[in-house]
Motif scaffolding. Structure first.
Motif, mmCIF file in Angstrom:
data_model
loop_
_atom_site.group_PDB
_atom_site.id
_atom_site.type_symbol
_atom_site.label_atom_id
_atom_site.label_comp_id
_atom_site.label_asym_id
_atom_site.label_seq_id
_atom_site.Cartn_x
_atom_site.Cartn_y
_atom_site.Cartn_z
ATOM 1 N N ILE A 37 -1.203 -3.228 -28.048
ATOM 2 C CA ILE A 37 -2.233 -4.260 -27.968
ATOM 3 C C ILE A 37 -3.147 -4.219 -29.190
ATOM 4 O O ILE A 37 -3.550 -3.158 -29.653
ATOM 5 N N LEU A 38 -3.469 -5.380 -29.724
ATOM 6 C CA LEU A 38 -4.495 -5.537 -30.750
ATOM 7 C C LEU A 38 -5.675 -6.260 -30.121
ATOM 8 O O LEU A 38 -5.512 -7.354 -29.574
ATOM 9 N N ARG A 39 -6.846 -5.650 -30.175
ATOM 10 C CA ARG A 39 -8.034 -6.255 -29.571
ATOM 11 C C ARG A 39 -9.263 -5.860 -30.354
ATOM 12 O O ARG A 39 -9.200 -5.058 -31.299
ATOM 13 N N GLU A 40 -10.386 -6.407 -29.932
ATOM 14 C CA GLU A 40 -11.658 -6.167 -30.602
ATOM 15 C C GLU A 40 -11.998 -4.672 -30.657
ATOM 16 O O GLU A 40 -11.964 -3.976 -29.638
ATOM 17 N N GLY A 41 -12.273 -4.175 -31.871
ATOM 18 C CA GLY A 41 -12.753 -2.812 -32.044
ATOM 19 C C GLY A 41 -11.718 -1.726 -31.938
ATOM 20 O O GLY A 41 -12.065 -0.539 -31.998
ATOM 21 N N LEU A 42 -10.440 -2.053 -31.820
ATOM 22 C CA LEU A 42 -9.400 -1.041 -31.627
ATOM 23 C C LEU A 42 -8.661 -0.801 -32.941
ATOM 24 O O LEU A 42 -8.128 -1.739 -33.553
ATOM 25 N N LEU A 64 5.861 -5.343 -32.548
ATOM 26 C CA LEU A 64 5.430 -3.948 -32.427
ATOM 27 C C LEU A 64 3.942 -3.902 -32.062
ATOM 28 O O LEU A 64 3.565 -3.285 -31.068
ATOM 29 N N PHE A 65 3.097 -4.553 -32.853
ATOM 30 C CA PHE A 65 1.684 -4.745 -32.504
ATOM 31 C C PHE A 65 1.476 -6.219 -32.196
ATOM 32 O O PHE A 65 1.949 -7.082 -32.942
ATOM 33 N N ARG A 66 0.719 -6.523 -31.126
ATOM 34 C CA ARG A 66 0.494 -7.936 -30.824
ATOM 35 C C ARG A 66 -0.848 -8.127 -30.124
ATOM 36 O O ARG A 66 -1.338 -7.256 -29.404
ATOM 37 N N SER A 67 -1.437 -9.284 -30.382
ATOM 38 C CA SER A 67 -2.649 -9.679 -29.673
ATOM 39 C C SER A 67 -2.268 -10.446 -28.423
ATOM 40 O O SER A 67 -1.183 -11.025 -28.332
ATOM 41 N N THR A 68 -3.163 -10.448 -27.443
ATOM 42 C CA THR A 68 -2.964 -11.241 -26.225
ATOM 43 C C THR A 68 -4.172 -12.124 -25.930
ATOM 44 O O THR A 68 -4.049 -13.124 -25.222
ATOM 45 N N ALA A 69 -5.327 -11.770 -26.462
ATOM 46 C CA ALA A 69 -6.548 -12.536 -26.211
ATOM 47 C C ALA A 69 -6.630 -13.736 -27.145
ATOM 48 O O ALA A 69 -6.009 -13.763 -28.216
ATOM 49 N N GLY A 70 -7.416 -14.726 -26.741
ATOM 50 C CA GLY A 70 -7.706 -15.850 -27.608
ATOM 51 C C GLY A 70 -9.068 -15.688 -28.252
ATOM 52 O O GLY A 70 -9.652 -14.604 -28.262
ATOM 53 N N GLY A 71 -9.583 -16.772 -28.807
ATOM 54 C CA GLY A 71 -10.909 -16.733 -29.395
ATOM 55 C C GLY A 71 -10.922 -16.056 -30.752
ATOM 56 O O GLY A 71 -9.998 -16.213 -31.545
ATOM 57 N N GLU A 72 -11.955 -15.260 -31.020
ATOM 58 C CA GLU A 72 -12.176 -14.683 -32.334
ATOM 59 C C GLU A 72 -12.074 -13.157 -32.294
ATOM 60 O O GLU A 72 -12.427 -12.525 -31.296
#
Length: 324
Positions: A37-42, A64-72
């Motif tokens: 997971i790629l997310r805020e602050g990680l 391999l690395f991926r985001s799941t959230a939207g927005g900024e």
């Protein structure tokens, strides 16, 4: 855990310890994983590209690395490791949709760092923000990054900045909606069919590009430029990206293709005594009003070991509106 096992669940468990800023240290060794997971602050931090490798498992189904959230996205990164997929030279054998670092669910990336990383063998080495249909990689910063043998090295959308990046033996080197892109200082694009710009869904979008002090080596098409763009103080070594001889019937090789207006091509060096492209600068007319004010000045062209400021054979400018 056993590095031969898929470690995706272990990484997911580590990332879920808390929702705030945190760093996951990736130890020495080769570890199979996907969907990290790629997310805020990680931040994911390895022990160096010669010590830490993350590789896709057999029969991967996602990046391999991926985001799941939207927005900024305002912070986060991947540092000091090697990312490995199954692809070979020019992306042959890659798994479609399986990227190295995939930020596509975000609509805007305010800050994300990829540093001291080697990325090989993916569909796209780095896949930028696509959320909302367009995406905005406003502060996607890549530094000291090598991307080899992916189908696409970097797919960026608006405002990405690249410093000290090498893209080698990818089919497409750097592409996407490259509006207001900055590519400077030690960037090298080596043996790609299209160096910067040029995918079918991204042509003529390299607009307001600022490119300076980079190297393009043996690319079939080096750089495709749209409106309000400049290429300065850069070096182009002509030739074909094929590892052996140039395939019969292959298209003409071109260092720069100017597809817009208000373009500045200044103080660049084209060719070597041994390698030259068929066309150094090609000015393309899409409409009668296109490619006005294309400035090509103070460049040096090397053909057959002889240097001159502007040999006739080096320029293909079919429209008199170009300032050659």
């Amino acid at each position: 855990g056993n590095p031969n096992d898929d470690q995706s669940a272990a990484f997911a468990q580590a990332a879920a310890v808390h929702a705030g800023p945190m760093t996951i240290g990736v130890p020495v060794g080769t570890w199979k994983a996907q969907g990290l997971i790629l997310r805020e602050g990680l931040y994911y931090v390895g022990q160096g590209i010669e010590a830490t490798t993350l590789t896709l498992p057999d029969s991967p189904t996602t990046s391999l690395f991926r985001s799941t959230a939207g927005g900024e996205l305002s912070s986060g990164g991947v540092l000091s490791m090697r990312l490995s997929g199954p692809g070979g030279i020019h992306g042959t054998g890659h798994v479609p949709g399986c990227h190295g670092i995939d930020l596509q669910t975000y609509s805007r990336v305010w800050a994300f760092e990829v540093r001291d990383v080697l990325i090989t063998g993916f569909d796209r080495g780095v896949n930028g923000a696509h959320g909302g249909g367009l995406g905005d990689d406003r502060w996607l910063v890549l530094s000291n990054v090598r991307i080899w043998q992916c189908y696409v090295g970097i797919y960026g959308n608006e405002h990405p900045m690249l410093f000290g990046v090498e893209v080698r033996q990818c089919y497409h080197g750097i592409t996407g909606r490259l509006y207001d892109v900055t590519i400077m200082g030690g960037v090298k694009v080596n043996r790609c069919y299209t160096g910067i710009g040029g995918m079918a869904d991204a042509r003529c979008t390299n607009i307001n590009a600022h490119i300076q002090g980079i190297s393009i080596y043996r690319c079939e098409t080096g750089i495709i430029l749209g409106n309000y763009s400049s290429v300065r103080a850069s070096r182009f070594t002509g030739g074909h990206p094929s590892a052996s001889s140039r395939p019969p019937g292959s298209p003409a090789t071109r260092d720069i293709v100017a597809e817009g207006s208000f373009i500045d091509i200044t103080a660049n060096r084209f060719g070597t005594a041994a390698d030259q492209s068929d066309i150094c600068v090609q000015v393309v007319t899409a409409t009668a009003s296109n490619h006005r004010h294309v400035n090509i000045s103070s460049n040096y062209f090397l053909h057959g070991g002889e240097q001159s400021s502007k040999p006739v054979a080096a320029i293909d400018a079919p429209n008199a509106g170009a300032a050659v």
